[in-house]
Design an enzyme around this catalytic site. Structure first.
Site, PDB file in Angstrom:
ATOM      1  N   ASN A  32      -2.897  22.575 -22.521  1.00 56.75           N
ATOM      2  CA  ASN A  32      -3.679  22.970 -23.695  1.00 56.75           C
ATOM      3  C   ASN A  32      -5.149  22.867 -23.313  1.00 56.75           C
ATOM      4  O   ASN A  32      -5.710  21.783 -23.238  1.00 56.75           O
ATOM      5  CB  ASN A  32      -3.360  22.043 -24.882  1.00 56.75           C
ATOM      6  CG  ASN A  32      -4.208  22.387 -26.098  1.00 56.75           C
ATOM      7  OD1 ASN A  32      -4.820  23.451 -26.160  1.00 56.75           O
ATOM      8  ND2 ASN A  32      -4.243  21.484 -27.071  1.00 56.75           N
ATOM      9  N   HIS A  59      -1.799  21.570 -34.260  1.00 52.56           N
ATOM     10  CA  HIS A  59      -2.414  20.542 -33.412  1.00 52.56           C
ATOM     11  C   HIS A  59      -3.273  19.624 -34.283  1.00 52.56           C
ATOM     12  O   HIS A  59      -3.906  20.090 -35.245  1.00 52.56           O
ATOM     13  CB  HIS A  59      -3.262  21.211 -32.324  1.00 52.56           C
ATOM     14  CG  HIS A  59      -3.654  20.247 -31.248  1.00 52.56           C
ATOM     15  ND1 HIS A  59      -4.711  19.373 -31.400  1.00 52.56           N
ATOM     16  CD2 HIS A  59      -3.120  19.984 -30.032  1.00 52.56           C
ATOM     17  CE1 HIS A  59      -4.810  18.624 -30.304  1.00 52.56           C
ATOM     18  NE2 HIS A  59      -3.859  18.975 -29.461  1.00 52.56           N
ATOM     19  N   GLU A  67       2.867  14.277 -30.695  1.00 49.64           N
ATOM     20  CA  GLU A  67       1.536  13.895 -30.237  1.00 49.64           C
ATOM     21  C   GLU A  67       0.950  12.877 -31.200  1.00 49.64           C
ATOM     22  O   GLU A  67       0.282  13.262 -32.184  1.00 49.64           O
ATOM     23  CB  GLU A  67       0.624  15.125 -30.215  1.00 49.64           C
ATOM     24  CG  GLU A  67       1.068  16.178 -29.265  1.00 49.64           C
ATOM     25  CD  GLU A  67      -0.134  16.886 -28.660  1.00 49.64           C
ATOM     26  OE1 GLU A  67      -0.220  16.907 -27.434  1.00 49.64           O
ATOM     27  OE2 GLU A  67      -0.985  17.373 -29.413  1.00 49.64           O
ATOM     28  N   SER A 121      -2.851  11.966 -23.806  1.00 47.68           N
ATOM     29  CA  SER A 121      -3.257  11.157 -22.646  1.00 47.68           C
ATOM     30  C   SER A 121      -2.311  11.255 -21.450  1.00 47.68           C
ATOM     31  O   SER A 121      -2.205  10.306 -20.674  1.00 47.68           O
ATOM     32  CB  SER A 121      -3.420   9.684 -23.031  1.00 47.68           C
ATOM     33  OG  SER A 121      -4.448   9.542 -23.967  1.00 47.68           O
TER      34      SER A 121
HETATM   35  P1  PGA Z   1      -5.154  14.898 -23.991  1.00 41.75           P
HETATM   36  O1  PGA Z   1      -4.888  15.999 -25.120  1.00 41.75           O
HETATM   37  O2  PGA Z   1      -4.122  15.118 -22.925  1.00 41.75           O
HETATM   38  O3  PGA Z   1      -6.530  15.178 -23.534  1.00 41.75           O
HETATM   39  O4  PGA Z   1      -4.983  13.561 -24.647  1.00 41.75           O
HETATM   40  C1  PGA Z   1      -3.598  16.229 -25.534  1.00 41.75           C
HETATM   41  C2  PGA Z   1      -3.522  17.324 -26.546  1.00 41.75           C
HETATM   42  O5  PGA Z   1      -4.227  18.299 -26.568  1.00 41.75           O
HETATM   43  O6  PGA Z   1      -2.709  17.288 -27.379  1.00 41.75           O
END
Ligand code: PGA
Length: 237
Positions: free
Chosen positions: A7, A92, A157, A199
């Site tokens: 993403n 999201h 998430e 993360s």
């Molecule tokens: P990140 O973002 O890997 O930078 O924590 C995750 C996401 O877009 O859901």
């Protein structure tokens, strides 16, 4: 077959993309996994032209819940479909912040399915230790009257882990994944794929992919580095 989603959020330029795929494509072998690049709308066509690997799919990061009409600045499912795009992320947490709720997300999933496009539905609780009722409610509302089971994937998430650098509590995440699995089975979606996002990086991806009962991961920041992201994809080959 595991799914690895990049993403990119609101990042990138045409030059950056050319350089990115030069490096990424010469470093990966994608045979046993599926890789999805969710890129900003304006780059969908450019990325599609560069990427010819069948195991790489191109997704949008959002889509309107309306079919067409006077919605300035919005992009519809039919537009994405006409460009040969494979699907879109919906819900999201960085969009939910601006008022996108499960009712709207549910409409987006339905309209994407109508055009034969997939939805990666992001769900997740704001704070640690409050997952169960929130996840159940989000799943129920997002999947309300959805019968096109092949068109949906859930990305768990937890909001507290997106964009952070803390160590991940895999036990707590595993517990939430179990809640999601049970809930989707209750709703008749036994085979629905469940991804984890928040993360994920080249240092923890292997541990996450081997220890959690998931079908893949969604990567934000570390997907912007072609070498790091190719390393994550290569773990599965
Ligand atoms: P990140 O973002 O890997 O930078 O924590 C995750 C996401 O877009 O859901």
């Amino acid at each position: 077959m595991k799914t690895i989603v990049a993403n990119w959020k609101m990042n990138g330029t045409v030059d950056y993309i050319d350089d990115y795929f030069d490096k990424f494509l010469s470093n990966v072998k994608i045979v046993n996994s599926e890789v999805i690049f969710a890129v900003p709308y304006v780059f969908l066509e450019h990325v599609k032209k560069i990427v010819k690997n069948q195991n790489i799919k191109i997704f949008a990061q959002n889509c309107s819940h309306e079919e067409d009409g006077a919605f300035t600045g919005e992009i519809s499912a039919s537009m994405l479909s006409s460009m040969g795009i494979d699907g879109s992320i919906v819900g999201h947490c960085e969009r939910r912040k601006y008022g996108e709720n499960c009712e709207i997300i549910n409409k987006k999933i339905k309209i994407l399915a109508k055009y034969n496009l997939k939805s990666i539905i992001c769900i997740g609780e704001e704070n640690k230790n409050q997952s169960e009722s929130i996840l159940r409610e989000q799943i129920k509302e997002c999947l309300y009257e959805i019968d096109s089971k092949n068109h949906v994937v859930i990305a768990y998430e937890p909001v507290w882990s997106v964009g952070r650098n803390d160590n991940l509590d895999l036990k707590e995440i595993a517990h939430s994944i179990e809640i999601i699995k049970n809930m989707v089975i209750e709703l008749g979606f036994e085979k629905l794929k469940i991804l984890y996002g928040g993360s994920v990086n080249k240092n923890n991806a292997r541990e996450i992919l081997t220890n959690l009962d998931i079908n893949g991961v969604l990567v934000g920041r570390d997907s912007l580095n072609p070498m790091n992201f190719s390393q994550i994809v290569n773990f599965l080959e």
